[in-house]
Design a protein around this motif. Structure first.
Motif, PDB file in Angstrom:
ATOM      1  N   ASN A  42       0.824  -1.205   0.000  1.00  0.00           N
ATOM      2  CA  ASN A  42       0.000   0.000   0.000  1.00  0.00           C
ATOM      3  C   ASN A  42       0.866   1.266   0.000  1.00  0.00           C
ATOM      4  OD1 ASN A  42      -1.815   2.028   0.496  1.00  0.00           O
ATOM      5  ND2 ASN A  42      -2.907   0.914   2.084  1.00  0.00           N
ATOM      6  N   ASN A  43       1.102   1.800  -1.216  1.00  0.00           N
ATOM      7  CA  ASN A  43       1.936   3.007  -1.331  1.00  0.00           C
ATOM      8  C   ASN A  43       1.093   4.255  -1.609  1.00  0.00           C
ATOM      9  OD1 ASN A  43       1.200   2.567  -3.952  1.00  0.00           O
ATOM     10  ND2 ASN A  43       3.267   2.243  -4.746  1.00  0.00           N
ATOM     11  N   SER A  44      -0.230   4.124  -1.476  1.00  0.00           N
ATOM     12  CA  SER A  44      -1.155   5.256  -1.679  1.00  0.00           C
ATOM     13  C   SER A  44      -0.937   5.973  -3.006  1.00  0.00           C
ATOM     14  CB  SER A  44      -1.038   6.269  -0.529  1.00  0.00           C
ATOM     15  OG  SER A  44      -1.436   5.669   0.674  1.00  0.00           O
ATOM     16  N   SER A  45      -0.523   5.216  -4.009  1.00  0.00           N
ATOM     17  CA  SER A  45      -0.340   5.857  -5.319  1.00  0.00           C
ATOM     18  C   SER A  45      -0.461   4.827  -6.438  1.00  0.00           C
ATOM     19  CB  SER A  45       1.038   6.519  -5.409  1.00  0.00           C
ATOM     20  OG  SER A  45       2.054   5.544  -5.463  1.00  0.00           O
ATOM     21  N   LEU A  46      -0.741   5.342  -7.655  1.00  0.00           N
ATOM     22  CA  LEU A  46      -0.584   4.518  -8.853  1.00  0.00           C
ATOM     23  C   LEU A  46       0.903   4.607  -9.174  1.00  0.00           C
ATOM     24  CD1 LEU A  46      -3.695   5.702 -10.914  1.00  0.00           C
ATOM     25  CD2 LEU A  46      -3.415   3.528  -9.727  1.00  0.00           C
ATOM     26  N   GLY A  47       1.687   3.815  -8.413  1.00  0.00           N
ATOM     27  CA  GLY A  47       3.138   3.995  -8.386  1.00  0.00           C
ATOM     28  C   GLY A  47       3.806   3.857  -9.739  1.00  0.00           C
ATOM     29  N   PHE A  48       3.381   2.863 -10.514  1.00  0.00           N
ATOM     30  CA  PHE A  48       4.059   2.632 -11.793  1.00  0.00           C
ATOM     31  C   PHE A  48       3.783   3.778 -12.767  1.00  0.00           C
ATOM     32  CE2 PHE A  48       4.896   0.530 -15.857  1.00  0.00           C
ATOM     33  CZ  PHE A  48       6.159   0.038 -15.595  1.00  0.00           C
ATOM     34  N   VAL A  49       2.529   4.238 -12.771  1.00  0.00           N
ATOM     35  CA  VAL A  49       2.176   5.366 -13.643  1.00  0.00           C
ATOM     36  C   VAL A  49       2.973   6.608 -13.222  1.00  0.00           C
ATOM     37  CG1 VAL A  49       0.292   6.895 -14.357  1.00  0.00           C
ATOM     38  CG2 VAL A  49      -0.117   4.435 -14.129  1.00  0.00           C
ATOM     39  N   GLU A  50       3.090   6.782 -11.887  1.00  0.00           N
ATOM     40  CA  GLU A  50       3.848   7.931 -11.366  1.00  0.00           C
ATOM     41  C   GLU A  50       5.310   7.878 -11.831  1.00  0.00           C
ATOM     42  OE1 GLU A  50       2.602   9.315  -7.472  1.00  0.00           O
ATOM     43  OE2 GLU A  50       4.692   9.195  -6.863  1.00  0.00           O
TER      44      GLU A  50
ATOM     45  N   ASN B  27      -2.088  10.207  -6.959  1.00  0.00           N
ATOM     46  CA  ASN B  27      -2.281  10.044  -5.517  1.00  0.00           C
ATOM     47  C   ASN B  27      -3.582   9.275  -5.244  1.00  0.00           C
ATOM     48  OD1 ASN B  27      -1.301  10.650  -2.897  1.00  0.00           O
ATOM     49  ND2 ASN B  27      -3.043  12.018  -2.636  1.00  0.00           N
ATOM     50  N   LEU B  28      -3.522   8.322  -4.331  1.00  0.00           N
ATOM     51  CA  LEU B  28      -4.731   7.567  -3.971  1.00  0.00           C
ATOM     52  C   LEU B  28      -5.079   7.811  -2.508  1.00  0.00           C
ATOM     53  CD1 LEU B  28      -3.973   4.086  -5.618  1.00  0.00           C
ATOM     54  CD2 LEU B  28      -5.432   5.905  -6.512  1.00  0.00           C
ATOM     55  N   VAL B  29      -6.329   8.154  -2.259  1.00  0.00           N
ATOM     56  CA  VAL B  29      -6.805   8.266  -0.877  1.00  0.00           C
ATOM     57  C   VAL B  29      -7.415   6.917  -0.527  1.00  0.00           C
ATOM     58  CG1 VAL B  29      -8.312   9.510   0.705  1.00  0.00           C
ATOM     59  CG2 VAL B  29      -7.229  10.731  -1.198  1.00  0.00           C
TER      60      VAL B  29
HETATM   61  C1  LIG Z   1      -6.767  -2.871 -16.629  1.00  0.00           C
HETATM   62  C2  LIG Z   1      -5.537  -1.989 -16.631  1.00  0.00           C
HETATM   63  N1  LIG Z   1      -5.691  -0.657 -16.735  1.00  0.00           N
HETATM   64  C3  LIG Z   1      -4.618   0.150 -16.728  1.00  0.00           C
HETATM   65  C4  LIG Z   1      -3.351  -0.378 -16.633  1.00  0.00           C
HETATM   66  C5  LIG Z   1      -2.141   0.510 -16.677  1.00  0.00           C
HETATM   67  N2  LIG Z   1      -1.429   0.489 -15.410  1.00  0.00           N
HETATM   68  C6  LIG Z   1      -0.235  -0.138 -15.298  1.00  0.00           C
HETATM   69  S1  LIG Z   1       0.434   0.042 -13.790  1.00  0.00           S
HETATM   70  C7  LIG Z   1      -0.871   0.996 -13.265  1.00  0.00           C
HETATM   71  C8  LIG Z   1      -0.910   1.550 -11.890  1.00  0.00           C
HETATM   72  C9  LIG Z   1      -0.919   0.467 -10.873  1.00  0.00           C
HETATM   73  O1  LIG Z   1      -1.029   1.031  -9.608  1.00  0.00           O
HETATM   74  P1  LIG Z   1      -1.159   0.125  -8.331  1.00  0.00           P
HETATM   75  O2  LIG Z   1      -2.061  -1.037  -8.629  1.00  0.00           O
HETATM   76  O3  LIG Z   1      -1.518   1.014  -7.177  1.00  0.00           O
HETATM   77  O4  LIG Z   1       0.307  -0.494  -8.156  1.00  0.00           O
HETATM   78  P2  LIG Z   1       1.730   0.257  -7.975  1.00  0.00           P
HETATM   79  O5  LIG Z   1       2.217   0.601  -9.353  1.00  0.00           O
HETATM   80  O6  LIG Z   1       1.545   1.455  -7.079  1.00  0.00           O
HETATM   81  O7  LIG Z   1       2.577  -0.809  -7.325  1.00  0.00           O
HETATM   82  C10 LIG Z   1      -1.813   1.162 -14.283  1.00  0.00           C
HETATM   83  C11 LIG Z   1      -3.054   1.990 -14.169  1.00  0.00           C
HETATM   84  C12 LIG Z   1      -3.242  -1.785 -16.553  1.00  0.00           C
HETATM   85  N3  LIG Z   1      -2.064  -2.387 -16.432  1.00  0.00           N
HETATM   86  N4  LIG Z   1      -4.336  -2.560 -16.560  1.00  0.00           N
END
Ligand SMILES: Cc1ncc(C[n+]2csc(CCOP(=O)(O)OP(=O)(O)O)c2C)c(N)n1
Length: 134
Positions: free
Chosen positions: A22-30, A44-46
């Motif tokens: 739980n990093n409170s973010s869409l980390g990879f997109v960031e 950022n994710l709340v």
């Molecule tokens: C169905 C789908 N929509 C969009 C994406 C694009 N995508 C790749 S990584 C990511 C963010 C993932 O965030 P999170 O699940 O919080 O994991 P983190 O990267 O923070 O570890 C997204 C939206 C995807 N892989 N699959």
């Protein structure tokens, strides 16, 4: 994993073990934004307390906020006979390194860092560097 998947695990009594980093973010997109030289936006994710959400659905669940709690929580989580979930709060700036680093990505991240400083977000850039060298 979607909420429906969790409901199925409870309904079908599947002994699946789910761990949330739980990093409170869409980390990879960031990260993708930063390596392109952009300031991160809308990543950022709340988050709710996912352990309480899972418990309400019938999971055994724990939220872990301190590293000292991890070992015991993992043991209890794996010992559970039924579906179990750990919500582990991790460092927002923990950097995931790609297998191969392109020069353009290094340049982009430097550009992001300069923009972060100019936008009054120098501490974000510092945390990113700290995560990369630790
Ligand atoms: C169905 C789908 N929509 C969009 C994406 C694009 N995508 C790749 S990584 C990511 C963010 C993932 O965030 P999170 O699940 O919080 O994991 P983190 O990267 O923070 O570890 C997204 C939206 C995807 N892989 N699959």
């Amino acid at each position: 994993m979607l909420l429906g998947d969790l409901l199925t695990a409870v309904q079908e009594k599947l002994p699946v073990k789910v761990c949330i980093f739980n990093n409170s973010s869409l980390g990879f997109v960031e990260l993708e934004q930063k390596v392109e030289g952009l300031l991160d936006a809308y990543t950022n994710l709340v988050n709710p307390d996912f352990a309480r959400v899972a418990e309400a659905m019938g999971f055994w669940a724990r939220r872990v906020e301190k590293s000292s709690e991890v070992a015991l929580a993992v043991r209890q989580w794996l010992d559970e006979p039924g579906p179990a979930l750990l919500d582990v709060v991790i460092d927002r700036f923990e950097l995931v390194m790609p297998p191969k680093i392109e020069a353009s990505q290094v340049f982009g991240t430097a550009l992001y860092s300069a923009k972060a400083v100019l936008a009054g977000r120098a501490s974000d850039a510092l945390e990113l560097v700290r995560g990369a060298v630790s």
